[in-house]
Each structure stands twice: as structure tokens, then as C-alpha cells.
Design an enzyme around this catalytic site. Structure first.
Site, PDB file in Angstrom:
ATOM      1  N   CYS A  33       0.829  -1.206   0.000  1.00  0.00           N
ATOM      2  CA  CYS A  33       0.000   0.000   0.000  1.00  0.00           C
ATOM      3  C   CYS A  33       0.869   1.264   0.000  1.00  0.00           C
ATOM      4  O   CYS A  33       1.549   1.519  -0.983  1.00  0.00           O
ATOM      5  CB  CYS A  33      -1.002  -0.052   1.152  1.00  0.00           C
ATOM      6  SG  CYS A  33      -2.449   0.977   0.830  1.00  0.00           S
ATOM      7  N   HIS A  92      -3.211  -4.770   1.637  1.00  0.00           N
ATOM      8  CA  HIS A  92      -2.608  -5.141   2.920  1.00  0.00           C
ATOM      9  C   HIS A  92      -2.710  -6.655   3.102  1.00  0.00           C
ATOM     10  O   HIS A  92      -3.731  -7.136   3.578  1.00  0.00           O
ATOM     11  CB  HIS A  92      -3.365  -4.465   4.077  1.00  0.00           C
ATOM     12  CG  HIS A  92      -3.170  -2.997   4.141  1.00  0.00           C
ATOM     13  ND1 HIS A  92      -2.307  -2.392   5.020  1.00  0.00           N
ATOM     14  CD2 HIS A  92      -3.734  -1.995   3.433  1.00  0.00           C
ATOM     15  CE1 HIS A  92      -2.342  -1.092   4.854  1.00  0.00           C
ATOM     16  NE2 HIS A  92      -3.207  -0.821   3.899  1.00  0.00           N
ATOM     17  N   GLU A 132      -1.081  -8.336   5.245  1.00  0.00           N
ATOM     18  CA  GLU A 132      -0.872  -8.615   6.676  1.00  0.00           C
ATOM     19  C   GLU A 132      -2.184  -8.567   7.458  1.00  0.00           C
ATOM     20  O   GLU A 132      -2.309  -9.201   8.497  1.00  0.00           O
ATOM     21  CB  GLU A 132       0.174  -7.658   7.272  1.00  0.00           C
ATOM     22  CG  GLU A 132      -0.280  -6.237   7.559  1.00  0.00           C
ATOM     23  CD  GLU A 132      -0.458  -5.375   6.301  1.00  0.00           C
ATOM     24  OE1 GLU A 132      -0.308  -5.882   5.184  1.00  0.00           O
ATOM     25  OE2 GLU A 132      -0.797  -4.189   6.465  1.00  0.00           O
TER      26      GLU A 132
HETATM   27  N1  GLN Z   1      -3.891   6.339   0.944  1.00  0.00           N
HETATM   28  C1  GLN Z   1      -2.629   6.134   1.567  1.00  0.00           C
HETATM   29  C2  GLN Z   1      -1.549   6.972   0.925  1.00  0.00           C
HETATM   30  O1  GLN Z   1      -1.748   7.510  -0.115  1.00  0.00           O
HETATM   31  C3  GLN Z   1      -2.208   4.689   1.539  1.00  0.00           C
HETATM   32  C4  GLN Z   1      -3.155   3.898   2.355  1.00  0.00           C
HETATM   33  C5  GLN Z   1      -2.592   2.682   2.940  1.00  0.00           C
HETATM   34  O2  GLN Z   1      -1.368   2.459   3.039  1.00  0.00           O
HETATM   35  N2  GLN Z   1      -3.474   1.855   3.436  1.00  0.00           N
HETATM   36  O3  GLN Z   1      -0.500   7.073   1.472  1.00  0.00           O
END
Ligand code: GLN
Length: 181
Positions: A76, A161, A163
Site C-alpha cells: 500500500c 494489505h 498482513e
Molecule cells: N492512501 C494512503 C496513501 O496515499 C495509503 C493507504 C494505505 O497504506 N493503506 O499514502
């Protein structure tokens, strides 16, 4: 095995690393990067994580560690950290919060190419996707036509994610890339 612990859900990654027999080590300053066999950059908030990397002067040492061949998994916000505009480890451009409004979260079962054991439960939380990538990047999975899991050499990044669903296969992959699996 290092887990960047400036911000985000690094503890969930540390737990999964333990589950697959790895020894997690929380990385906060450049000295923490010495003698790591692998690195995870967790999800969180990419803007906050960027500031932390800048504050601790971690960008150069992180790039060096990965350039030296250390396997890395970004999830992410961690995927965003690895892109062209941040650490420049992966030849990808990411689109932040690509799936819609700020709070859009969802879970899907995602088939990852080269991964045995059936689809992986993927939790997307304000996730990015890959907008553009170079020829050296393998796309492992797409959602709505957009790459959400990629690999370039020993660097793997996923927009979701793993995890949070407790699936350890990507953590195992990281150990395998390291040749210790
Ligand atoms: N929206 C977040 C960002 O742009 C990322 C979200 C996440 O890691 N769950 O940093």
C-alpha cells in the site's frame, strides 16, 4: 528482517514475519539497516512516511540497501514509497487513493501470478494502483484492469494489505527471494 517502523501498520507485518520463521527488526534510523536480510515497507500514509524518511535521512541508505540486492516488499503506502517519485526503486508510477473516495475500503480474493495455494485475501484501504510501469516490471495481479501487484527483480509491491488478512504467502516469498525459505 527489517520492517520500516516510522509510521503505519508495521506491527502486523512483524507478527506475520515471526509466523513464517523470520526475525523482525524495527527500522527507524539508518543504523538499523545494517545487516538486514530483507525489508518490508508497510502501509500507512505515504505523505507522513515520506516526511519521516526525510527527517531521519533514510532515503539514501534505503536505496543503497535495495540496490545491493536486499529483497524488499512494499504494501500500500509502501508501494508508493518504492515508486519513481519516491525512492525510485521500482520503475512504476502510482496513483494514490486510486479506487475512489478517501475512505473506500474493500476486500477481494486476488490470484497472484506465480503464487501457489489459490487466491490471496487482499484488503484494500484507500489503496493506490500502478498507473504506468516500465518494461522491467512484471505485473502479478490486476484489479479493474489496473496493476495492483508488481515485481521487479527482488522488489515486490502490492497495493493492498496482505498482513491484515493474515495470509503469510507474500512474507514467505520474501524469505524465499532471500534464499532462506
Ligand atoms: N492512501 C494512503 C496513501 O496515499 C495509503 C493507504 C494505505 O497504506 N493503506 O499514502
Amino acid at each position: 528482517m527489517g520492517v520500516l517502523a516510522l509510521q503505519g501498520d508495521f506491527e502486523a507485518h512483524a507478527k506475520l514475519l515471526r509466523d513464517v520463521g523470520g526475525e523482525p527488526y524495527e527500522v527507524r534510523v539508518p543504523a538499523d539497516l545494517e545487516a538486514l536480510d530483507a525489508l518490508i515497507i508497510p502501509g500507512g500514509e505515504s505523505t507522513v512516511m515520506s516526511l519521516g524518511i526525510e527527517r531521519e535521512r533514510l532515503a539514501g541508505p534505503l536505496r543503497e540497501l535495495i540496490a545491493a540486492g536486499t529483497p524488499v516488499l512494499g504494501t500500500c503506502a509502501g508501494m508508493i514509497m518504492l515508486d519513481r517519485d519516491h525512492l525510485g526503486v521500482l520503475d512504476i508510477a502510482t496513483e494514490r487513493n486510486a479506487f475512489g473516495p478517501q475512505l473506500r475500503s474493500f476486500e477481494v480474493d486476488l490470484e497472484l501470478s506465480g503464487m501457489d495455494g489459490g487466491p490471496l485475501r487482499a484488503v484494500f484501504i484507500r489503496a493506490p494502483w500502478v498507473r504506468d510501469h516500465g518494461p522491467g516490471v512484471d505485473v502479478l495481479a490486476r484489479l479493474d484492469g489496473h496493476p495492483v501487484a508488481v515485481r521487479q527483480g527482488q522488489a515486490v509491491a502490492v497495493a493492498f494489505h496482505p498482513e491484515l488478512a493474515g495470509d503469510t504467502r507474500l512474507h514467505r516469498l520474501l524469505l524465499d527471494i532471500d534464499g532462506r525459505g
